[in-house]
Design an enzyme around this catalytic site. Structure first.
Site, mmCIF file in Angstrom:
data_model
loop_
_atom_site.group_PDB
_atom_site.id
_atom_site.type_symbol
_atom_site.label_atom_id
_atom_site.label_comp_id
_atom_site.label_asym_id
_atom_site.label_seq_id
_atom_site.Cartn_x
_atom_site.Cartn_y
_atom_site.Cartn_z
ATOM 1 N N THR A 279 7.616 2.827 -1.129
ATOM 2 C CA THR A 279 7.742 1.532 -0.457
ATOM 3 C C THR A 279 8.535 0.550 -1.322
ATOM 4 O OG1 THR A 279 5.597 1.892 0.600
ATOM 5 C CG2 THR A 279 6.431 -0.355 0.604
ATOM 6 N N ASP B 212 0.874 -1.174 0.000
ATOM 7 C CA ASP B 212 0.000 0.000 0.000
ATOM 8 C C ASP B 212 0.904 1.215 0.000
ATOM 9 O OD1 ASP B 212 -1.878 1.958 0.294
ATOM 10 O OD2 ASP B 212 -2.498 1.388 2.308
ATOM 11 N N TYR C 4 6.776 10.093 4.636
ATOM 12 C CA TYR C 4 6.726 8.911 3.778
ATOM 13 C C TYR C 4 7.021 9.301 2.335
ATOM 14 C CZ TYR C 4 4.713 5.372 0.799
ATOM 15 O OH TYR C 4 4.529 4.447 -0.191
ATOM 16 N N TRP D 235 4.721 3.676 8.553
ATOM 17 C CA TRP D 235 5.820 2.899 9.116
ATOM 18 C C TRP D 235 7.084 3.734 9.304
ATOM 19 C CZ3 TRP D 235 4.784 -1.548 11.341
ATOM 20 C CH2 TRP D 235 3.606 -2.197 10.982
ATOM 21 N N TRP E 252 6.148 -4.073 7.556
ATOM 22 C CA TRP E 252 5.093 -5.073 7.552
ATOM 23 C C TRP E 252 5.489 -6.143 6.545
ATOM 24 C CZ3 TRP E 252 4.436 -0.665 4.668
ATOM 25 C CH2 TRP E 252 3.931 -0.783 3.379
#
Length: 174
Positions: free
Chosen positions: A162, A74, A159, A150, A99
């Site tokens: 990812t 995500d 952020y 995260w 995660w």
């Protein structure tokens, strides 16, 4: 209209006589404390409106959301933001917490344990936003939930994108 004013004056005075500022503050505090437990479990949408990924051109293209390693990702793909599938773009650092997801590689039929790490320290990339939730668990199981910022353990909690690094291979036994 005097009756209207008298009615509300009477009701207001009765409330003022039967309650104190301290009790009003206590009730307000209970409301704030109650919402503090609810807000952290609300979803964290890092894609925003209108930032959807383009239709995939190839199943093995790591710049599309349908790439097999992205089954529980995500966020924005680092492969579209100056990084690679397993390394952050320049000027960002990898998140200290992560995660995980288990994704099946269609090429070899094996399951792989994928660690999804956010890259932190720069504003959101904004390219190739994906939101895949295969086998995602609810927010109270932090290690398998992808709707959390995260970057919270890093020096900068901004952020950017990812990465999806392979950390293990399934043995095929169930």
């Amino acid at each position: 209209m005097k009756w209207f004013d008298d009615f509300f004056e009477h009701k207001t005075r009765r409330v003022a006589q039967s309650s104190s500022r301290r009790s009003a503050l206590a009730k307000l505090g209970k409301i704030f404390v109650g919402t503090a437990f609810v807000l952290p479990v609300l979803p964290f949408d890092r894609i925003g409106q209108g930032a959807h990924a383009a239709a995939p051109s190839k199943a093995n293209d790591d710049t599309t959301c349908d790439y097999w390693r992205y089954c529980a990702l995500d966020g924005f793909l680092c492969t579209c933001c100056g990084g690679t599938i397993s390394s952050c773009p320049p000027g960002t650092e990898i998140s200290k917490v992560t995660w995980v997801g288990t994704c099946r590689n269609p090429a070899d039929g094996k399951d792989y344990l994928i660690s999804y790490n956010d890259c932190c320290g720069a504003t959101a990339c904004g390219h190739c936003g994906c939101n895949r939730n295969e086998r995602e668990r609810p927010g109270y199981r932090m290690g398998v939930h992808n709707d959390i910022n995260w970057c919270m353990a890093n020096s900068s909690n901004m952020y950017n994108c990812t990465v999806a690094a392979i950390v293990g291979v399934g043995d095929g036994k169930s």
